[in-house]
Scaffold this motif. Structure first.
Motif, PDB file in Angstrom:
ATOM      1  N   GLU A  22      -0.514  11.693 -13.994  1.00  0.00           N
ATOM      2  CA  GLU A  22       0.265  10.595 -13.383  1.00  0.00           C
ATOM      3  C   GLU A  22       0.134  10.642 -11.862  1.00  0.00           C
ATOM      4  O   GLU A  22      -0.041   9.613 -11.204  1.00  0.00           O
ATOM      5  N   GLY A  23       0.195  11.865 -11.321  1.00  0.00           N
ATOM      6  CA  GLY A  23       0.089  12.025  -9.866  1.00  0.00           C
ATOM      7  C   GLY A  23      -1.238  11.480  -9.361  1.00  0.00           C
ATOM      8  O   GLY A  23      -1.291  10.721  -8.382  1.00  0.00           O
ATOM      9  N   MET A  24      -2.321  11.827 -10.038  1.00  0.00           N
ATOM     10  CA  MET A  24      -3.647  11.382  -9.597  1.00  0.00           C
ATOM     11  C   MET A  24      -3.742   9.858  -9.638  1.00  0.00           C
ATOM     12  O   MET A  24      -4.320   9.234  -8.755  1.00  0.00           O
ATOM     13  N   GLU A  25      -3.129   9.261 -10.675  1.00  0.00           N
ATOM     14  CA  GLU A  25      -3.200   7.802 -10.792  1.00  0.00           C
ATOM     15  C   GLU A  25      -2.397   7.133  -9.667  1.00  0.00           C
ATOM     16  O   GLU A  25      -2.864   6.183  -9.040  1.00  0.00           O
ATOM     17  N   GLN A  26      -1.202   7.657  -9.416  1.00  0.00           N
ATOM     18  CA  GLN A  26      -0.361   7.068  -8.360  1.00  0.00           C
ATOM     19  C   GLN A  26      -1.027   7.227  -6.996  1.00  0.00           C
ATOM     20  O   GLN A  26      -0.975   6.338  -6.152  1.00  0.00           O
ATOM     21  N   ILE A  27      -1.669   8.370  -6.813  1.00  0.00           N
ATOM     22  CA  ILE A  27      -2.310   8.631  -5.523  1.00  0.00           C
ATOM     23  C   ILE A  27      -3.521   7.725  -5.309  1.00  0.00           C
ATOM     24  O   ILE A  27      -3.769   7.261  -4.196  1.00  0.00           O
ATOM     25  N   GLN A  28      -4.234   7.443  -6.389  1.00  0.00           N
ATOM     26  CA  GLN A  28      -5.379   6.525  -6.254  1.00  0.00           C
ATOM     27  C   GLN A  28      -4.913   5.153  -5.784  1.00  0.00           C
ATOM     28  O   GLN A  28      -5.588   4.494  -4.999  1.00  0.00           O
ATOM     29  N   GLN A  29      -3.743   4.736  -6.261  1.00  0.00           N
ATOM     30  CA  GLN A  29      -3.221   3.433  -5.812  1.00  0.00           C
ATOM     31  C   GLN A  29      -2.970   3.448  -4.299  1.00  0.00           C
ATOM     32  O   GLN A  29      -3.259   2.480  -3.598  1.00  0.00           O
ATOM     33  N   ASN A  30      -2.433   4.555  -3.816  1.00  0.00           N
ATOM     34  CA  ASN A  30      -2.190   4.673  -2.370  1.00  0.00           C
ATOM     35  C   ASN A  30      -3.504   4.675  -1.585  1.00  0.00           C
ATOM     36  O   ASN A  30      -3.623   4.029  -0.540  1.00  0.00           O
ATOM     37  N   LEU A  31      -4.486   5.418  -2.108  1.00  0.00           N
ATOM     38  CA  LEU A  31      -5.777   5.473  -1.409  1.00  0.00           C
ATOM     39  C   LEU A  31      -6.413   4.083  -1.368  1.00  0.00           C
ATOM     40  O   LEU A  31      -6.988   3.679  -0.349  1.00  0.00           O
ATOM     41  N   ASP A  32      -6.277   3.340  -2.464  1.00  0.00           N
ATOM     42  CA  ASP A  32      -6.839   1.974  -2.496  1.00  0.00           C
ATOM     43  C   ASP A  32      -6.134   1.070  -1.482  1.00  0.00           C
ATOM     44  O   ASP A  32      -6.765   0.196  -0.874  1.00  0.00           O
ATOM     45  N   TYR A  33      -4.848   1.277  -1.327  1.00  0.00           N
ATOM     46  CA  TYR A  33      -4.074   0.507  -0.336  1.00  0.00           C
ATOM     47  C   TYR A  33      -4.672   0.744   1.061  1.00  0.00           C
ATOM     48  O   TYR A  33      -4.922  -0.201   1.807  1.00  0.00           O
ATOM     49  N   TYR A  34      -4.941   2.018   1.384  1.00  0.00           N
ATOM     50  CA  TYR A  34      -5.517   2.330   2.706  1.00  0.00           C
ATOM     51  C   TYR A  34      -6.959   1.808   2.812  1.00  0.00           C
ATOM     52  O   TYR A  34      -7.392   1.376   3.886  1.00  0.00           O
TER      53      TYR A  34
END
Ligand code: MLT
Length: 397
Positions: free
Chosen positions: A293-305
């Motif tokens: 779950e952490g990796m998925e949520q973090i990918q969303q943040n990276l995509d935002y940047y």
């Protein structure tokens, strides 16, 4: 009593402190200016949900006698976090032993502290431009520094030549500030050079999570032979927004020996003496980053940047300004227009667009004439900054 006179060789203040003071002075003189900060690479999205849940759970544990954790049993980090880091690398086919992984309060501290392992007479090779901490750490110690020019001609990726000589070499890839990223083939040349010259590479992988293009290295250990010449330093700041939570890690391979001494054992000795480890709750939060779950949520943040980077890049293209980076990196590196120096452009952009960036010269002499913008801002503010930058640059033509 004698003080460390090497401090007199340093710039009066650290680059980002200097910029913060300049911006504060400008804001005081122009209280109505709506300043947008795209200078220091500080994240703006909050911690991921699974990370916050881990923080809550671990805090609750600390409030009960049965689950309370005192001194960290291993200054090197709890096994649950070191195993999670080991598995993160294993998913990229890099095999590490947990004994090679050391958890810390961040990459910046380790980059300075690692120098305890090396004699002050060693010569240090530092790319120019690069994260200013490498230079300042070595100036403080009085270690001789040689610069490796990183220019448009070499794609901002210096390579060793026949006459390259040094004992410690810093490589930062994806690079801060230029965003340039080494391929595995290029890193192999550095690894072969270091093994042949008895040198040690300090590889700063803080921005590895931004790499998307195949063929580019995310870890120096993707390259054969790196385990006998390289130490890798990484951070939770950029991948998971830990700039205010503080956690990082350093990998010192057991195969890394110099003068018959194990650098892994030396680092363990150093850390157990001078460091009491990272807070239990922070280590639990860091481990949650690597959960599915952490990796998925973090990918969303990276995509935002990444979307922010695309917005800034499109604005620079529209304004006809040369730039690189922003692809495998959160930083965009642009050529200052109209022959302005990087500090002139800093002042001009602050005054004309009320946008803060980082002058290239602050990262080294070869950064003169360039400027860095970060994609770590809020998306709406980044769009606003991009529109202001285009409007400001158009006034120059
Ligand atoms: C930068 O802006 O270069 C970085 O945020 C500095 C850091 O990570 O310490």
């Amino acid at each position: 009593m004698k003080v460390n006179k090497h401090y007199a060789q340093l710039e009066e203040s650290y680059l980002f402190s200097n910029i913060a003071h300049k911006v504060a002075d400008y804001q005081a003189a122009h209280p109505d200016a709506d300043i947008i900060r795209l200078g220091i690479g500080d994240v703006t999205l909050p911690l991921a949900k699974s990370v916050v849940e881990a923080l809550h759970t671990a805090s609750e544990e600390q409030g009960h006698k049965e689950t309370f954790h005192g001194y960290i049993p291993s200054e090197q980090g709890y096994p649950f976090l070191r195993e999670a880091i080991r598995d993160y690398y294993a998913r990229r086919s890099v095999r590490l032993d947990t004994a090679e992984i050391f958890v810390s309060d961040g990459a910046k501290s380790d980059l300075g502290n690692l120098l305890d392992l090396f004699d002050v007479d060693n010569t240090v090779l530092v790319p120019d431009p690069v994260y200013p901490v490498y230079v300042d750490d070595n100036v403080m110690a009085g270690r001789p520094i040689r610069y490796l020019p990183a220019t448009a001609d070499n794609g901002f990726l210096p390579m060793p030549g026949a006459d390259t000589a040094g004992d410690i070499v810093y490589l930062c890839s994806p690079n801060n500030p230029t965003g340039a990223t080494y391929t595995r083939e290029q890193l192999k040349v550095w690894v072969d050079w270091a093994n042949a010259h008895d040198a040690v590479i300090l590889f700063d992988a803080a921005y590895e999570c931004f790499v998307t293009e195949p063929g580019l290295a995310r870890s120096i250990y993707e390259v054969e032979g790196a385990e006998t010449c390289a130490i890798e330093v990484c951070s939770f700041s950029k991948i998971a927004g830990f700039t205010g939570t503080r956690c990082g890690y350093t990998i010192v391979p057991e195969a890394l020996l110099r003068e018959g001494m194990s650098l892994n054992k030396m680092w363990l000795r150093r850390q157990t003496t001078k460091f009491n480890g990272v807070a239990y709750i922070v280590q639990r939060a860091a481990a949650a980053v690597f959960s599915p779950e952490g990796m998925e949520q973090i990918q969303q943040n990276l995509d935002y940047y990444r979307r922010n980077a695309a917005v800034i890049g499109a604005a620079l293209e529209e304004a006809g300004v040369w730039y690189c980076g922003g692809k495998n990196s959160p930083y965009l590196w642009l050529k200052c227009p109209d022959g302005m120096t990087s500090w002139q452009f800093f002042d001009w952009l602050l005054d004309t667009a009320h946008v803060v960036g980082t002058p290239g010269e602050g990262f080294g002499a070869c950064g003169e004439g360039y400027f860095r913008l970060t994609a770590f801002g809020d998306a709406e503010r980044t769009k606003e900054a991009a529109a202001r930058i285009v409007a400001a640059l158009k006034t120059l033509h």
